[in-house]
Design a protein around this motif. Structure first.
Motif, mmCIF file in Angstrom:
data_model
loop_
_atom_site.group_PDB
_atom_site.id
_atom_site.type_symbol
_atom_site.label_atom_id
_atom_site.label_comp_id
_atom_site.label_asym_id
_atom_site.label_seq_id
_atom_site.Cartn_x
_atom_site.Cartn_y
_atom_site.Cartn_z
ATOM 1 N N ALA A 145 -4.717 -4.525 0.674
ATOM 2 C CA ALA A 145 -4.960 -3.716 1.852
ATOM 3 C C ALA A 145 -5.060 -5.237 2.443
ATOM 4 C CB ALA A 145 -6.762 -3.066 1.636
ATOM 5 N N GLY A 146 -5.184 -5.117 4.203
ATOM 6 C CA GLY A 146 -5.222 -6.178 5.246
ATOM 7 C C GLY A 146 -3.909 -5.702 6.168
ATOM 8 N N MET B 194 0.828 -1.356 0.320
ATOM 9 C CA MET B 194 0.498 0.072 -0.207
ATOM 10 C C MET B 194 0.334 1.484 -0.030
ATOM 11 S SD MET B 194 -3.709 -0.945 2.462
ATOM 12 C CE MET B 194 -2.540 -1.049 3.769
ATOM 13 N N VAL B 195 1.749 0.612 0.553
ATOM 14 C CA VAL B 195 2.968 2.568 0.120
ATOM 15 C C VAL B 195 3.290 2.679 -1.276
ATOM 16 C CG1 VAL B 195 5.625 2.927 0.505
ATOM 17 C CG2 VAL B 195 4.111 2.379 2.215
ATOM 18 N N VAL B 196 3.318 1.505 -2.638
ATOM 19 C CA VAL B 196 3.710 2.025 -3.324
ATOM 20 C C VAL B 196 2.839 2.100 -3.983
ATOM 21 C CG1 VAL B 196 3.943 1.182 -5.266
ATOM 22 C CG2 VAL B 196 5.310 0.015 -3.398
ATOM 23 N N VAL B 197 1.174 1.935 -3.483
ATOM 24 C CA VAL B 197 0.409 2.136 -4.449
ATOM 25 C C VAL B 197 -0.197 4.132 -3.639
ATOM 26 C CG1 VAL B 197 -2.239 1.868 -4.016
ATOM 27 C CG2 VAL B 197 -0.387 -0.361 -4.573
ATOM 28 N N LEU B 198 -0.332 4.292 -2.450
ATOM 29 C CA LEU B 198 0.233 5.635 -2.238
ATOM 30 C C LEU B 198 0.564 6.677 -2.564
ATOM 31 C CD1 LEU B 198 -0.395 4.875 1.916
ATOM 32 C CD2 LEU B 198 -1.727 6.011 0.506
ATOM 33 N N ILE B 199 2.229 6.264 -2.933
ATOM 34 C CA ILE B 199 2.631 6.661 -4.464
ATOM 35 C C ILE B 199 2.649 6.727 -5.608
ATOM 36 C CG2 ILE B 199 5.413 6.855 -5.125
ATOM 37 C CD1 ILE B 199 6.135 5.782 -2.128
ATOM 38 N N LEU B 200 1.944 5.670 -5.742
ATOM 39 C CA LEU B 200 1.391 5.994 -7.117
ATOM 40 C C LEU B 200 -0.110 6.931 -7.368
ATOM 41 C CD1 LEU B 200 1.076 2.067 -8.307
ATOM 42 C CD2 LEU B 200 2.602 4.138 -9.227
ATOM 43 N N GLY C 227 -0.943 20.535 0.101
ATOM 44 C CA GLY C 227 -2.326 20.131 -0.730
ATOM 45 C C GLY C 227 -2.004 18.825 -0.578
ATOM 46 N N VAL C 228 -3.494 17.822 -1.118
ATOM 47 C CA VAL C 228 -3.589 16.816 -1.329
ATOM 48 C C VAL C 228 -2.494 15.333 -2.181
ATOM 49 C CG1 VAL C 228 -5.267 14.527 -1.350
ATOM 50 C CG2 VAL C 228 -6.291 16.625 -1.733
ATOM 51 N N ARG C 229 -2.286 15.803 -3.055
ATOM 52 C CA ARG C 229 -0.474 15.013 -3.594
ATOM 53 C C ARG C 229 0.489 15.260 -2.346
ATOM 54 N NH1 ARG C 229 -0.779 13.465 -8.955
ATOM 55 N NH2 ARG C 229 -2.573 15.573 -9.524
ATOM 56 N N ILE C 230 1.103 15.826 -2.217
ATOM 57 C CA ILE C 230 1.721 15.765 -1.403
ATOM 58 C C ILE C 230 1.516 15.305 0.265
ATOM 59 C CG2 ILE C 230 3.808 17.556 -0.001
ATOM 60 C CD1 ILE C 230 4.389 17.031 -2.358
ATOM 61 N N SER C 231 0.508 15.055 0.384
ATOM 62 C CA SER C 231 -0.154 14.504 1.598
ATOM 63 C C SER C 231 -0.048 12.824 1.264
ATOM 64 C CB SER C 231 -1.316 15.041 1.670
ATOM 65 O OG SER C 231 -1.435 16.535 2.501
ATOM 66 N N LEU C 232 -0.519 12.664 0.269
ATOM 67 C CA LEU C 232 -0.283 11.165 -0.581
ATOM 68 C C LEU C 232 1.085 10.483 0.156
ATOM 69 C CD1 LEU C 232 -2.828 11.239 -3.360
ATOM 70 C CD2 LEU C 232 -3.531 9.980 -1.678
ATOM 71 N N PHE C 233 2.392 11.009 -0.024
ATOM 72 C CA PHE C 233 3.045 10.964 -0.056
ATOM 73 C C PHE C 233 3.782 10.910 0.864
ATOM 74 C CE2 PHE C 233 4.149 13.478 -4.529
ATOM 75 C CZ PHE C 233 3.835 12.279 -5.190
ATOM 76 N N LEU C 234 3.751 11.715 2.011
ATOM 77 C CA LEU C 234 3.963 11.517 3.902
ATOM 78 C C LEU C 234 2.980 10.493 4.339
ATOM 79 C CD1 LEU C 234 3.517 16.131 3.683
ATOM 80 C CD2 LEU C 234 5.609 14.026 4.265
ATOM 81 N N ALA C 235 1.525 10.137 3.920
ATOM 82 C CA ALA C 235 1.286 9.150 4.423
ATOM 83 C C ALA C 235 1.542 7.980 3.817
ATOM 84 C CB ALA C 235 -0.338 8.484 3.593
ATOM 85 N N ALA C 236 1.970 8.069 2.710
ATOM 86 C CA ALA C 236 3.332 6.973 2.236
ATOM 87 C C ALA C 236 4.173 6.396 3.294
ATOM 88 C CB ALA C 236 3.969 6.989 0.899
ATOM 89 N N ALA C 237 5.060 7.906 3.443
ATOM 90 C CA ALA C 237 6.178 7.612 4.221
ATOM 91 C C ALA C 237 5.173 7.213 6.005
ATOM 92 C CB ALA C 237 6.762 8.986 4.755
ATOM 93 N N PHE C 238 5.111 7.448 6.199
ATOM 94 C CA PHE C 238 3.388 7.173 7.380
ATOM 95 C C PHE C 238 3.293 5.430 7.544
ATOM 96 C CE2 PHE C 238 1.961 11.410 8.402
ATOM 97 C CZ PHE C 238 3.006 12.600 8.813
ATOM 98 N N LEU C 239 3.088 5.049 6.653
ATOM 99 C CA LEU C 239 2.407 3.593 6.554
ATOM 100 C C LEU C 239 3.976 3.045 6.225
ATOM 101 C CD1 LEU C 239 0.910 1.776 6.176
ATOM 102 C CD2 LEU C 239 0.468 2.283 4.106
#
Length: 393
Positions: free
Chosen positions: A110-111, A83-89, A159-171
């Motif tokens: 997921a899971g 899901m980290v890869v998917v968030l980056i995509l 912005g949402v796009r950068i937040s997606l990358f940050l969410a990937a880093a958290f995950l």
């Protein structure tokens, strides 16, 4: 002791991971606008969320079977890093169709939280199961509370796009912590079976059927409120609707976090009684939320609702664990996750249909009926089991 180390590593991991899951979902409509979508934004948001749950539900039994064969930690790593890869995509998506495909892919992979639960129940002493699940449930709830707040601040400034990358880093951080600081006792299958056979074996288990039904109803109602509560708040508080809605959802999350560890300390009642009481109390509170015309009373009911949710979640997972053999638990929880994911899809649809035909209050009363139905099924099953035992005795 290793089970305690596992518990704290997984608890911190699911907290961080649930922050990453919930920090972006409320802002999907903003991202669709950023991708150039100008109409039917609510529809596309609903489709993106529902398809992800559908895909997750379809794959859950597969991942559950594989976890029994190869281990839960591998499934944890597979889901988290996948899901980290998917968030980056998602962050690189250029149109809403791409984003929708990535959401489906996210559901297929997921899971993470179910794998954390499976790893916890499979490596915790039976007498500590309720305590461990209570702590894990608290961490999940706290992540769900903090995620939207953190996401709101990040989206506003980056912005949402950068937040997606940050969410990937958290995950990525949460996954690494959970995988590398936990250990697993793998119990190999004594008999090789296909995934279809595994599903049939699990679904033929009468006790599990009842508990699955209760957890399916629970998840369905939780997602009914995602649709119905904001509309109900808009009727009661026309000003500051978004703020009030956020507070009411947070109140339930706070009491869920507070109540989950306490469930295992209630020794006067069995987990079966706690599940039954949680279902009945939840149904009663749904009625209260539907008939009240006061935001304050609605808030009080939402706060109490979190405690009844804690009783259902913790006792339900303990009972399912106790009703399954150790070498079958991955498959059992895989089928359970399929049920709960399908509940997450059906819930909002049911709330929307009921609200369209009978008004927004109807979904609250409908939720009460569903909880009472689950309580009745559980009571009839438990009563029948006791009579069978008495006859055999």
């Amino acid at each position: 002791m290793q089970w305690q180390k596992n518990l704290w590593a997984l608890s911190i991991g699911v907290f961080i991971s649930n922050v990453s899951f919930t920090m972006i979902m409320p802002f999907f409509p903003d991202f669709f606008k950023e991708l150039g979508l100008k109409e039917n934004i609510s529809l596309w948001t609903g489709i993106a969320i529902s398809l992800s749950f559908l895909a997750s539900g379809a794959m859950a039994p597969v991942w559950g079977s594989l976890s029994d064969r190869y281990g839960k930690r591998i499934m944890l790593a597979r889901s988290g890093y996948g899901m980290v890869v998917v968030l980056i995509l998602m962050g690189f998506a250029t149109n809403h169709w791409q984003f929708l495909v990535y959401r489906i892919l996210n559901g297929l992979l997921a899971g993470f939280i179910p794998a954390s639960i499976m790893l916890t129940v499979s490596n915790t002493p039976q007498q500590k199961m309720g305590y461990a699940l209570g702590i894990l449930n608290t961490s999940i709830a706290l992540g769900g509370i903090m995620g939207p707040f953190i996401g709101g601040a990040l989206v506003q400034y980056t912005g949402v796009r950068i937040s997606l990358f940050l969410a990937a880093a958290f995950l990525s951080g949460g996954t690494t912590l959970s995988v590398f600081f936990s250990r697993e006792k793998i119990i190999r299958q004594t008999e090789k079976t296909t995934i279809a056979q595994d599903i049939k074996i699990v679904l033929r288990h009468r006790t599990l059927q009842v508990y699955f039904f209760c957890m399916f109803i629970f998840q369905m109602v939780m997602f009914m409120f995602m649709t119905s509560l904001p509309l109900r708040v808009a009727e009661l508080a026309p000003t500051n609707t978004q703020l009030v809605t956020g507070i009411l959802f947070s109140l339930t999350g706070i009491s869920l976090a507070l109540g989950s560890p306490a469930v295992s300390r209630i020794t006067r009642f069995s987990y079966g009684m706690l599940l039954l009481g949680g279902l009945l109390f939840s149904g009663t509170l749904c009625v209260a939320q539907g008939i009240t015309g006061s935001v304050l009373i609605l808030g009080a009911a939402r706060f109490l609702f979190g405690f009844s949710n804690a009783a259902i979640s913790v006792s339900g997972h303990v009972l399912i664990t106790e009703s399954s053999e150790e070498e079958m638990r991955g498959r059992v929880f895989g089928v359970l996750n399929a049920f709960t994911n399908f509940g997450a899809v059906i819930g909002p649809l049911m709330a929307g249909i009921m609200g369209e035909h009978w008004g927004n209050v109807s979904s609250f009363h409908g939720s009460a009926v569903l909880f009472f139905l689950a309580a009745y099924v559980l009571y009839r099953f438990s009563h029948g089991s006791r009579k069978t035992i008495e006859v055999q005795g």
